[in-house]
Design a protein around this motif. Structure first.
Motif, PDB file in Angstrom:
ATOM      1  N   ALA A 107       0.641  -1.217  -0.041  1.00 16.51           N
ATOM      2  CA  ALA A 107      -0.011  -0.128  -0.079  1.00 16.51           C
ATOM      3  C   ALA A 107       0.900   1.201  -0.124  1.00 16.51           C
ATOM      4  O   ALA A 107       0.468   2.571  -0.471  1.00 16.51           O
ATOM      5  N   ASP A 108       2.120   1.281   0.345  1.00 13.60           N
ATOM      6  CA  ASP A 108       2.994   2.316   0.586  1.00 13.60           C
ATOM      7  C   ASP A 108       3.340   2.874  -0.730  1.00 13.60           C
ATOM      8  O   ASP A 108       4.752   3.006  -0.999  1.00 13.60           O
ATOM      9  N   VAL A 109       2.570   3.119  -1.738  1.00 18.22           N
ATOM     10  CA  VAL A 109       3.280   3.264  -3.070  1.00 18.22           C
ATOM     11  C   VAL A 109       3.970   4.860  -3.227  1.00 18.22           C
ATOM     12  O   VAL A 109       4.462   4.870  -4.401  1.00 18.22           O
ATOM     13  N   ALA A 110       3.533   5.523  -2.281  1.00 21.86           N
ATOM     14  CA  ALA A 110       4.049   6.885  -2.293  1.00 21.86           C
ATOM     15  C   ALA A 110       5.673   6.991  -2.144  1.00 21.86           C
ATOM     16  O   ALA A 110       6.243   8.022  -2.384  1.00 21.86           O
ATOM     17  N   ARG A 116      10.185   0.566  -5.237  1.00 21.22           N
ATOM     18  CA  ARG A 116      11.124  -0.017  -6.316  1.00 21.22           C
ATOM     19  C   ARG A 116      11.220  -1.330  -5.792  1.00 21.22           C
ATOM     20  O   ARG A 116      11.306  -2.460  -6.510  1.00 21.22           O
ATOM     21  N   ILE A 117      11.390  -1.740  -4.432  1.00 18.62           N
ATOM     22  CA  ILE A 117      11.379  -3.018  -3.770  1.00 18.62           C
ATOM     23  C   ILE A 117      10.178  -3.899  -4.158  1.00 18.62           C
ATOM     24  O   ILE A 117      10.346  -4.928  -4.560  1.00 18.62           O
ATOM     25  N   ARG A 118       9.113  -3.239  -4.169  1.00 20.77           N
ATOM     26  CA  ARG A 118       7.730  -3.692  -4.676  1.00 20.77           C
ATOM     27  C   ARG A 118       7.732  -4.299  -5.909  1.00 20.77           C
ATOM     28  O   ARG A 118       7.308  -5.612  -6.188  1.00 20.77           O
ATOM     29  N   GLU A 119       8.042  -3.345  -6.684  1.00 21.01           N
ATOM     30  CA  GLU A 119       8.138  -3.529  -8.158  1.00 21.01           C
ATOM     31  C   GLU A 119       8.907  -4.805  -8.789  1.00 21.01           C
ATOM     32  O   GLU A 119       8.667  -5.503  -9.631  1.00 21.01           O
ATOM     33  N   LEU A 120      10.159  -4.655  -8.096  1.00 16.17           N
ATOM     34  CA  LEU A 120      11.163  -5.670  -8.186  1.00 16.17           C
ATOM     35  C   LEU A 120      10.557  -6.907  -7.993  1.00 16.17           C
ATOM     36  O   LEU A 120      10.821  -7.928  -9.027  1.00 16.17           O
ATOM     37  N   HIS A 121      10.206  -7.182  -6.709  1.00 18.99           N
ATOM     38  CA  HIS A 121       9.524  -8.414  -6.720  1.00 18.99           C
ATOM     39  C   HIS A 121       8.380  -9.056  -7.328  1.00 18.99           C
ATOM     40  O   HIS A 121       8.153  -9.948  -7.728  1.00 18.99           O
TER      41      HIS A 121
END
Length: 227
Positions: A107-110, A116-121
């Motif tokens: 949820a903390d996309v701001a 970056r960590i989220r999108e990588l995984h």
């Protein structure tokens, strides 16, 4: 020197484990790195030494948690549907055990660094699922569809954690049904997609998967050789 390096790695590893526990239960601003370091018997300066401070430590904890989940997934063996079901269970277990860290990644996309960590995984998981479906390189349509299914899974689990309106079993059924419905939709949109033997097997008439699609006709079995 080797002994010192080992001690340093043990200290770093211990901090990451303590950080996973701390950031899983409390928000970033609620975690005291002094108290955390003291709880495992190391100096508070160890966090600055290994991670450059609280911020770097927080990001390292999130990445370590995502890497741990990925390692669990790639180590699984067995039929495709069984591995998918166990993978969803691991995802739900992680969300329950690490609710704050899970929410931060989803949820903390701001926060650009967290994103970056989220999108990588997420990209790694999406690519792995696409290869599982085709057994080879996937098409842009399939990758887009699976990326959407992963987003559905994350959003559904986040909603479930916040509301607990439905049971865990229903959450799991929704995730699995959505994934296979997504694959079927991608097949209709892109005839060039060829399913792997693993996925075809998961969708045969003897599969428990069909119980999730009561209106879906059973897939025909291969014709027997009468000669």
């Amino acid at each position: 020197m080797v002994v010192g390096n080992r001690r340093g790695e043990a200290s770093r590893s211990g901090l990451l484990e303590a950080g996973k526990a701390a950031f899983s239960e409390r928000r970033y601003e609620e975690v005291s790195i002094v108290d955390l370091a003291r709880s495992i018997g190391v100096a508070a300066g160890s966090i600055s030494y290994h991670f450059g401070g609280k911020r770097g430590f927080y990001l390292a904890v999130l990445e370590a948690a995502a890497d741990e989940f990925w390692s669990d997934l790639v180590s699984m063996r067995g039929p495709a549907l069984d591995r998918l079901t166990r993978g969803v269970d691991k995802f739900l277990d992680r969300a329950i055990r690490q609710p704050r860290a899970f929410e931060a990644l989803i949820a903390d996309v701001a926060d650009g660094e967290v994103r970056r960590i989220r999108e990588l995984h997420r990209s790694r998981l999406t690519d792995a699922l696409a290869v599982e479906v085709t057994g080879a390189d996937s098409t842009p349509v399939l990758r887009a569809a699976i990326s959407g299914s992963v987003s559905f899974m994350e959003g559904l689990v986040l909603h479930w954690l916040r509301t607990k309106e439905i049971s865990r079993e229903k959450v799991k059924e929704l995730i699995i049904a959505n994934f296979f419905a997504t694959v079927l939709s991608a097949l209709r949109a892109d005839p060039e997609i060829e399913l792997s033997g693993r996925v075809v097997e998961a969708m045969t008439s003897d599969s428990p998967l069909l119980s999730l699609f009561p209106g879906l006709p059973a897939a025909p079995k291969p014709a027997e050789n009468l000669e």
